[in-house]
Structures are given as C-alpha cells and as structure tokens.
Scaffold this active site. Structure first.
Site, PDB file in Angstrom:
ATOM      1  N   LYS A 110      -4.199   0.941  15.425  1.00 21.36           N
ATOM      2  CA  LYS A 110      -4.756   2.078  14.683  1.00 21.36           C
ATOM      3  C   LYS A 110      -4.717   1.740  13.202  1.00 21.36           C
ATOM      4  CE  LYS A 110      -2.536   6.196  14.071  1.00 21.36           C
ATOM      5  NZ  LYS A 110      -2.353   6.247  12.598  1.00 21.36           N
ATOM      6  N   GLU A 120      -6.395  14.052  11.416  1.00 26.12           N
ATOM      7  CA  GLU A 120      -5.113  14.678  11.062  1.00 26.12           C
ATOM      8  C   GLU A 120      -5.288  15.676   9.921  1.00 26.12           C
ATOM      9  OE1 GLU A 120      -1.811  12.010  10.409  1.00 26.12           O
ATOM     10  OE2 GLU A 120      -0.536  13.639   9.651  1.00 26.12           O
ATOM     11  N   ASP A 153       0.290   1.082  15.257  1.00 27.13           N
ATOM     12  CA  ASP A 153      -0.216   1.329  13.905  1.00 27.13           C
ATOM     13  C   ASP A 153      -0.150   0.076  13.046  1.00 27.13           C
ATOM     14  OD1 ASP A 153      -1.303   3.651  12.859  1.00 27.13           O
ATOM     15  OD2 ASP A 153       0.625   4.696  12.755  1.00 27.13           O
ATOM     16  N   ASP A 208       3.369   4.501  12.482  1.00 29.93           N
ATOM     17  CA  ASP A 208       4.179   4.105  11.324  1.00 29.93           C
ATOM     18  C   ASP A 208       4.981   5.292  10.796  1.00 29.93           C
ATOM     19  OD1 ASP A 208       2.114   5.491  10.159  1.00 29.93           O
ATOM     20  OD2 ASP A 208       1.580   3.944   8.704  1.00 29.93           O
ATOM     21  N   SER A 209       4.826   6.452  11.445  1.00 28.04           N
ATOM     22  CA  SER A 209       5.698   7.601  11.153  1.00 28.04           C
ATOM     23  C   SER A 209       7.154   7.228  11.419  1.00 28.04           C
ATOM     24  CB  SER A 209       5.290   8.808  11.990  1.00 28.04           C
ATOM     25  OG  SER A 209       5.197   8.460  13.361  1.00 28.04           O
ATOM     26  N   GLU A 266      -5.900   3.507   9.208  1.00 20.42           N
ATOM     27  CA  GLU A 266      -6.338   4.703   8.488  1.00 20.42           C
ATOM     28  C   GLU A 266      -7.535   4.391   7.605  1.00 20.42           C
ATOM     29  OE1 GLU A 266      -3.077   6.461   6.348  1.00 20.42           O
ATOM     30  OE2 GLU A 266      -1.798   6.541   8.129  1.00 20.42           O
TER      31      GLU A 266
END
Ligand code: KIV
Length: 275
Positions: A118, A187, A88, A49-50, A120
């Site tokens: 993925k 991270e 993501d 999602d960057s 978080e």
C-alpha cells in the site's frame, strides 16, 4: 504419495472482484499472534505503518523503516494462511522516483511473500502505481487523509471539506484507479464524497472514517479491541476492552507475587504440595 492440502490465500484480483458485492472486511495486524486471531474473520490484513504509533509509541507514522515493515510483514505472514496480506510502504521509500519505489516494493514482496503493497497519494503517485502494477506488484492506494503527509496537512483532519479539496480527492481516486491499483483506502474523508467516489470508480474502496457505502471497511485492530487508547479518532468503534483486561491481569499478578500466592506448587517442578 501423500497430497498436501494447501489453503489458498485470498488474492488481490479476488479483492478487486468484490466491487459492489458483499463488504470487504479488513483489519491491521503487526504480529503473528494477532494475525492468527483475526485471519479467519477478515478478507484482508494490512500491516500498516500505524505500527509506528500503536506499537512503537511514536507521534506519527513517520520514522518507520522498510526493515521494520519487512519484519512485521513476515510475522503477519507466519500467523495467517487465508487472508490477503498487504504491507505498507513507509514514508521516504517510494516518493522519490518510480524506480526507487519498485526496488523497495520488490524487497517487501520478495522478503515477506505478501500479496501486495500500500502506498499513500493521489495524482502525484499515479505514475508510480502504474510502474509497479505493470511489473507485477499489486498496489492498494490510499487517498483522503494520508497520515504520512501530517506535516503538510497541519494535523490529522477530515479531508474534502471545500469544493476545491473535494474535486482534488475525486481526481486522486480516478488517477489511482486508472493507474491499476486493485483497491484503494479512503481515509478521513467527508461521507458524501467517499460515497460519490465509491459509486464512480471501478475498483473497491476501503473506508476508514469515510462512508458505510464503501466497498469495504478497515480499522486498526488495537483500536477495535481497546488496546490503544492514547488517541481515539471519531471513526473508531471499540468492540472490546483489552486494555482494561491487560491492566487488571497485571494488577492481579502483582498482588499474587507480593503475597507469594504465585507461583503455586502446580507451577513448580518437584515442589511439595501446599497444605
Ligand atoms: O497504517 C495503517 O494502519 C493504515 C490504515 C489505518 C488504513 O494505513
């Protein structure tokens, strides 16, 4: 009858089995073309999602929708044939409940045919990770600096500096591993802590600003090739200068258009040759 050769993608169990072995090479991709260029060099491609910041010019990863991730996931699947592709889950699509998380993750899996998702979070997401993995959706965890929580963290800062914060991240790592994630991204975390977690948990750790001792490494491809230069975290190493190449190609193009050097007869249909 002809037999079609089908190149097999790296699977999530194969990534999990790489714990403690040769480092797992991971990069991000958002487009078919970049996926094509990196596919044979990496084990895992993350459609991160960057892309919010790198492709869309947003100031954080918030604001990405599930439809955007599915569109880019499809583009990356079309450009790759051997890498394990993970997509993501955007902010707001999995935190509310494990059922909502499953519904949205299933959409990603069905509509992109990627290998997993993925998400978080640590202990607070463990139940959701277990719910997804028990129902056939491989999950890559993401702990330490979690960019979707930028507002709560008060900025993009290395995590685990105090003893208490470090213990919390260790607990997160254990919770996500026990919940069934096949691997986890660590991270922006203090190096000794990332090293300790890597030694402690049974699944691979994929470091970004973490430790060389992690079981694998990931970076954002546009950072690696020098195409995204707005903001360069300490953990980025630039392996190419594509930004300069793009700018100088555009400059040369502008010069040739203005001087009518481009297009030449070789770029035109039925044009007389130049003297
Ligand atoms: O969104 C992303 O690209 C990521 C990686 C940097 C780990 O989460």
């Amino acid at each position: 009858m002809s037999v079609q050769t089908r190149i097999k993608r790296t699977t999530t169990p194969e990534i999990a089995a790489r714990k403690g072995a040769e480092p797992i090479v991971c990069l991000t991709a958002y487009t078919t073309q970049v996926a094509k260029l990196i596919d044979s060099h990496v084990d895992l491609i993350l459609v991160g999602d960057s892309l919010a910041m790198v492709l869309y010019g947003l100031d954080s990863t918030l604001g990405v929708t599930l439809d955007m991730m599915i569109a880019h996931g499809n583009a990356v699947m079309r450009g790759s044939s051997t890498s394990c592709v993970i997509v993501d889950m955007p902010f707001g699509t999995y935190q509310e409940s494990k059922e909502v998380a499953f519904r949205n993750a299933a959409r990603v899996m069905c509509e992109t045919r990627c290998q997993g998702v993925k998400l978080e979070g640590g202990t607070e997401m463990a139940e959701t990770v277990a719910f997804l993995t028990e129902r056939g959706i491989p999950v890559l965890g993401h702990i330490g600096l979690t960019p979707q929580s930028v507002n709560q963290m008060g900025g993009f800062r290395a995590q685990g500096r105090s003893e208490e914060a470090a213990r919390r991240i260790v607990a997160d790592a254990h919770a996500i591993a026990e919940a069934g994630a096949f691997a986890m991204v660590i991270e922006g975390t203090m190096e000794p802590l990332a090293r300790e977690i890597t030694g402690d948990i049974p699944i691979p750790t994929i470091g970004i600003g973490a430790s060389p001792q992690c079981d694998g490494q990931i970076l954002v491809t546009e950072d690696v090739i020098g195409l995204f230069t707005e903001f360069t975290p300490k953990f980025v190493k630039r392996f190419g200068e594509m930004g300069q190449l793009v700018a100088s190609a555009a400059e040369q193009y502008a010069t040739e258009v203005k001087s009518r050097q481009f297009p030449g007869p070789e770029h035109c249909f039925g044009a007389p040759k130049r003297d």
